[in-house]
Design an enzyme around this catalytic site. Sequence first.
Site, PDB file in Angstrom:
ATOM      1  N   VAL A  35      48.659  13.730 -45.985  1.00 12.67           N
ATOM      2  CA  VAL A  35      47.234  14.054 -45.880  1.00 12.67           C
ATOM      3  C   VAL A  35      46.960  14.746 -44.551  1.00 12.67           C
ATOM      4  CG1 VAL A  35      44.873  13.135 -45.928  1.00 12.67           C
ATOM      5  CG2 VAL A  35      46.651  12.025 -47.284  1.00 12.67           C
ATOM      6  N   CYS A  36      46.995  13.972 -43.485  1.00 11.95           N
ATOM      7  CA  CYS A  36      46.538  14.435 -42.174  1.00 11.95           C
ATOM      8  C   CYS A  36      47.516  15.377 -41.486  1.00 11.95           C
ATOM      9  CB  CYS A  36      46.223  13.237 -41.287  1.00 11.95           C
ATOM     10  SG  CYS A  36      44.969  12.153 -42.015  1.00 11.95           S
ATOM     11  N   VAL A  37      48.739  15.471 -41.982  1.00 10.48           N
ATOM     12  CA  VAL A  37      49.678  16.460 -41.461  1.00 10.48           C
ATOM     13  C   VAL A  37      49.715  17.683 -42.370  1.00 10.48           C
ATOM     14  CG1 VAL A  37      52.094  16.942 -40.857  1.00 10.48           C
ATOM     15  CG2 VAL A  37      51.085  14.720 -40.283  1.00 10.48           C
TER      16      VAL A  37
END
Length: 196
Positions: free
Chosen positions: A100-102
């Site tokens: 998600v956040c990467v």
Amino acid sequence: MIDHQSQMAFATASHDMTLVRNNVAGLAKSAKTFNVPTILSTVAADTFSGQIFPEIKEVFPDQEIIDRTSMNAWDDQKVIDAVNKAGKKKLVVAGLWTEVCVVMPVLDALEDGYEVYVVTDASGGVTTEAHDMAIERMIQAGATPITWMQYLLELQRDWANQETYDAVMAIAKEHGGAYGLGVQYAEEMFGAKEGK
């Protein structure tokens, strides 16, 4: 460095969290040793995810941490402004969760023309499959996977570089696992210093 926070760590199952924290610390120290502009970002630090790992805060005690509401750091104008201020076309990214956040900011940065390196062992996902598939997706989009130790040694590049030699050896001994023990052993047993 994106979302290395307690709440994100609780659900990370692709890697042992003790190892991830070690690798994150090694990565942070590597960047600081070589004066690499480093952007720290969290998501909902005060309301859900908690503060950035203390290992990172210790390395960058006075660094502004950009807290976001969006899962995608590339959606936050403060992050974009910080990237632009750094003035580099190569980005080295690590974070929780990989899927998600990467992956989201990496795909957007690639689309915007950046050369992106993903530090796979300083990142983690909710499952091994989630992490692996995110890495595969980023590779297919043009990102390059690296490890934190690879990053450190590529920055050092030449053991004759005495300006950073001692700091690199200290990072390797503290965070480099068997390699660090080998360096320590050689120094203790033979007074050896690699490259000297």
